[in-house]
Design an enzyme around this catalytic site. Structure first.
Site, PDB file in Angstrom:
ATOM      1  N   HIS A  82       0.925  -1.309  -0.112  1.00 37.62           N
ATOM      2  CA  HIS A  82      -0.201  -0.182   0.154  1.00 37.62           C
ATOM      3  C   HIS A  82       1.027   0.735  -0.150  1.00 37.62           C
ATOM      4  O   HIS A  82       1.718   1.132   1.079  1.00 37.62           O
ATOM      5  CB  HIS A  82      -0.950   0.203   2.005  1.00 37.62           C
ATOM      6  CG  HIS A  82      -2.039   0.790   1.303  1.00 37.62           C
ATOM      7  ND1 HIS A  82      -1.529   2.101   1.051  1.00 37.62           N
ATOM      8  CD2 HIS A  82      -3.498   1.150   1.017  1.00 37.62           C
ATOM      9  CE1 HIS A  82      -3.045   2.583   1.288  1.00 37.62           C
ATOM     10  NE2 HIS A  82      -4.143   2.012   1.141  1.00 37.62           N
ATOM     11  N   ARG A 104      -6.717   9.617  -0.714  1.00 35.04           N
ATOM     12  CA  ARG A 104      -6.064  10.456  -1.931  1.00 35.04           C
ATOM     13  C   ARG A 104      -7.085  10.950  -2.449  1.00 35.04           C
ATOM     14  O   ARG A 104      -7.411  10.906  -3.466  1.00 35.04           O
ATOM     15  CB  ARG A 104      -5.230   9.661  -3.402  1.00 35.04           C
ATOM     16  CG  ARG A 104      -3.512   9.408  -2.251  1.00 35.04           C
ATOM     17  CD  ARG A 104      -2.494   8.584  -2.406  1.00 35.04           C
ATOM     18  NE  ARG A 104      -3.176   7.513  -1.689  1.00 35.04           N
ATOM     19  CZ  ARG A 104      -2.533   6.313  -2.284  1.00 35.04           C
ATOM     20  NH1 ARG A 104      -2.259   6.005  -3.780  1.00 35.04           N
ATOM     21  NH2 ARG A 104      -3.460   5.005  -1.372  1.00 35.04           N
TER      22      ARG A 104
END
Ligand SMILES: Cc1cc2nc3c(=O)[nH]c(=O)nc-3n(C[C@H](O)[C@H](O)[C@H](O)COP(=O)(O)OP(=O)(O)OC[C@H]3O[C@@H](n4cnc5c(N)ncnc54)[C@H](O)[C@@H]3O)c2cc1C
Length: 666
Positions: free
Chosen positions: A257, A273
């Site tokens: 990740h 994000r």
């Protein structure tokens, strides 16, 4: 040894295991669940970002449907997934979200009218439809075409697990906590249950069942830095390996990740994000648009993790006592948004970093996160080799993720897979009777008892904690984001040495009950087998696909490697597993291999790709323009589902369109 009989045994009380147990219990089968920890503390509780389903309620999801979700999933998988399974999944995800709403999940809802969101680092106003008001909302997540990830602020896993566990409690499903399954009872063809060890008393107990479902989650903790909970050690995968018969699929497919905090590795959700946060380097420069002009920070996780690593290799990382890192900047989202939609992230930053993400940038770097590999199953969740053995969730390789799973597709897989596979498990329970040779139970009980006795009474000298730390370091150093032949060989050699040494484990604490050192010793031998399997798979796969990135073989090679790695461990004394490959049939694919839409486009084509593409076009042309998308899909790749899940998903836009048509409006 105590023997407990049931119809359906589920090992693992996370979302996937509990959902299977519910499906079984609802059909009237006696059902029992085992777990290392209380169900509500299973790792599913840590999921933050949300769950993908093509509801199309928000304006940013307008036009979304199962087809687009399916395509995103297949492209995300880098064509490594089983497309039938991806179809089953995409079709049932909206049903799962709605079922969860009925069970009390407080999904974040759409509010009609204007709202401001951040897209590409700029404030944009979007207007939600009047008719969508109060429906389940979705955020931008997972590199998808449409906003599809349903969420409850940034605590999706928490609210889902609590709702599903409460449902299981209301049905009276017993969860035997702190019971660790350590071996599967089988006769080479049929699985009969497990031998488990009580972590408190140390007693062994045989659980005998018509079907056994492994839902033990991922194997992230074979790496030294992982976003996974400390209980995600891959014992479920080891259970299958130890049968010598059941196979694991694509164990080398391990996801990193992009944004775990430095140094501890706790995740900050991709929702950061998705909601508009950006990545910056040591100069504060937003670098992702240079690498990925279209998807930027929201390209798939394997791509973002590689780009970040590439950028740090160019010297653009921020130096820290824990090595280089980059910055995640969510300050541009503002206090109100962070306080409501990203409050767990805020708490993590405050508690573990001592910073306030409303004004400070968060130090992040790519970290081990998700296990695409697992126990290989058929589309109904059953092991092809051992009848009565099922697997579901992150523990399994049902294979809708291939070589990279999309953000939000894993929570969805646990509940969707649990719904679908739960039905097949229940069918199995209804169609089979419980027949088991008690000598076989005794044999497996004796084997585990001998293993425990040897650890307690033996003269071994190896320290299990040291072996585990050594294994985790090798995996991190050599089987990480970028891999190459020489390092992988080193990893395999060093891991097999550790495996050999694990035959000589010795304990300082000789207690048989509540003994963490004994627990560690029993696990580390099993974890090492899992680690060797991952490293061997990675060494043999001489291509780059999804999260498996070989510096010495940078191309995705559909010609030679459009297949799934299968591993078994037939000889218990051997230091290496046996590997074979399951070819993926291009001529059956609804979506033949192509470019993912992000990352590097450098694939070596499969000889059948063009042929299948032409066939797909011919089938669609023959159907003509009048055929709807369901007819087209059925003509290209029919797939199976339990009867109850076959109906089509309703979307509010269908109703609005119908009402408009009826009233003669445009
Ligand atoms: C920090 C984090 C955030 C995430 N966020 C998201 C997200 O936003 N969206 C998304 O889609 N996915 C997310 N994921 C992934 C997703 O949460 C997991 O893949 C998923 O929840 C796994 O669920 P599971 O039911 O398969 O296993 P788990 O929830 O891990 O449950 C495993 C169960 O097995 C039990 N168990 C294990 N071994 C044994 C044994 N030997 N004997 C008995 N019991 C055993 C454990 O006690 C536990 O009950 C995230 C993952 C992490 C690490």
């Amino acid at each position: 040894m105590k023997i407990i009989y049931t119809d359906t045994l589920v090992v693992g009380a996370g979302l996937a295991g509990l959902r299977v147990a519910i499906a079984s219990k609802e059909r009237g089968l006696d059902t029992l669940v085992l777990s290392l920890v209380p169900a509500k503390r299973s790792h599913s509780v840590a999921a933050q970002g949300g769950m993908q389903a093509s509801l199309a309620n928000t304006i940013k999801g307008e036009g979304d449907d199962e087809d687009i979700h399916f395509q995103d999933t297949v492209k995300g998988s880098d064509w490594g997934c089983d497309q039938d399974v991806a179809r089953m999944f995409a079709h049932c995800a909206p049903k799962a979200v709605r079922e969860l709403a009925q069970w009390g999940v407080p999904w974040t809802r759409v509010t009609k009218g204007d709202r401001q969101v951040i897209v590409n680092a700029e404030k944009v106003t979007i207007t939600e439809a009047e008719e969508a008001h109060g429906l389940i909302n979705a955020r931008d997540f997972g590199g998808t075409k449409k906003w599809r990830t349903c969420y409850t602020a940034d605590g999706a896993g928490h609210s889902l697990l609590y709702a599903v566990d409460n449902k299981a409690i209301s049905l009276g499903i017993p969860v035997h906590e702190r019971m660790e399954a350590l071996s599967l009872i089988h006769d080479g063809e049929r699985c009969h249950g497990v031998i488990a060890r009580c972590l408190i008393t140390g007693e062994l107990c045989a659980y005998i069942a018509k079907s056994t479902t492994i839902a033990t989650g991922g194997y992230g903790r074979i790496y030294s830095v992982s976003t996974n909970a400390v209980i995600c050690e891959g014992i479920g995968q080891a259970l299958a390996l130890d049968t010598g018969v059941a196979t694991l699929g694509n164990m080398e497919a391990v996801q990193f990740h992009p944004t775990a905090i430095v140094p501890v590795g706790i995740l900050t959700t991709e929702g950061c994000r998705g909601d508009g946060g950006v990545l910056r380097d040591k100069d504060g420069y937003r670098f992702m648009p240079d690498y990925e002009p279209e998807k930027k920070e929201l390209a798939s996780r394997d791509v973002v993790s590689r780009r970040m690593t590439e950028h740090m290799r160019k010297g653009k990382g921020v130096n820290s006592p824990y090595g280089p890192h980059l910055w995640l900047d969510i300050t541009l989202l503002g206090q109100k948004h962070i306080d409501t939609n990203l409050r767990e992230v805020k708490e993590i930053c405050e508690n573990f970093l001592g910073i306030d993400p409303v004004k400070d940038w968060i130090p992040v770097r790519p970290t081990q996160h998700y296990s695409m590999g697992g126990i290989r199953t058929k589309a109904n969740g059953e092991s092809p080799q051992l009848s009565g053995l099922f697997s579901v969730g992150e523990a399994a390789c049902w294979d809708m993720h291939g070589f990279n799973r999309l953000g939000g597709n894993s929570l969805a897989e646990t509940v969707v897979g649990g719904m679908i596979i739960g039905k097949y498990v229940a069918d199995f329970g209804e169609q089979n009777s419980l027949v088991v040779d008690t000598d076989l139970i005794a044999l497996f009980g004796k084997q585990l008892q001998t293993e425990v006795d040897q650890l307690i009474e033996g003269e071994g000298t190896e320290d299990p904690f040291k072996l585990k730390a050594a294994m985790q370091k090798i995996m991190m150093d050599y089987v990480g984001i970028f891999r190459n032949g020489p390092e992988l060989e080193l990893a395999v050699n060093q891991l097999t040495e550790l495996l050999e040494r694990s035959k000589n484990l010795g304990l300082k604490c000789k207690k048989r009950h509540a003994n963490p050192e004994l627990v560690e010793a029993l696990r580390v031998k099993r974890m090492l087998k899992v680690a060797v399997t991952v490293a061997c798979g990675a060494l043999a796969r001489t291509e780059s696909r999804g999260a498996h990135s070989r510096e010495d073989f940078p191309q995705r090679n559909d010609q030679d490697w459009l297949n799934r790695t299968l591993t078994r461990w037939p000889d218990a004394n051997s230091l290496r597993p046996e590997m074979s490959y399951e070819a993926l049939d291009v001529m059956r694919m609804e979506l033949p291999p192509g470019y993912r839409g992000y990352g590097v486009d450098n694939a070596i084509a499969h000889p059948d790709t063009q042929k299948r593409q032409q066939q797909v076009e011919a089938i669609l042309a023959e159907l003509g323009d009048d055929a709807d998308r369901y007819a087209k899909q059925a003509a290209l790749m029919p797939f199976e589902l339990p009867e109850e899940y076959k109906p089509r998903n309703q979307r509010f836009t269908d109703t609005v369109a119908k009402t408009d048509a009826e009233s003669g409006e445009k």
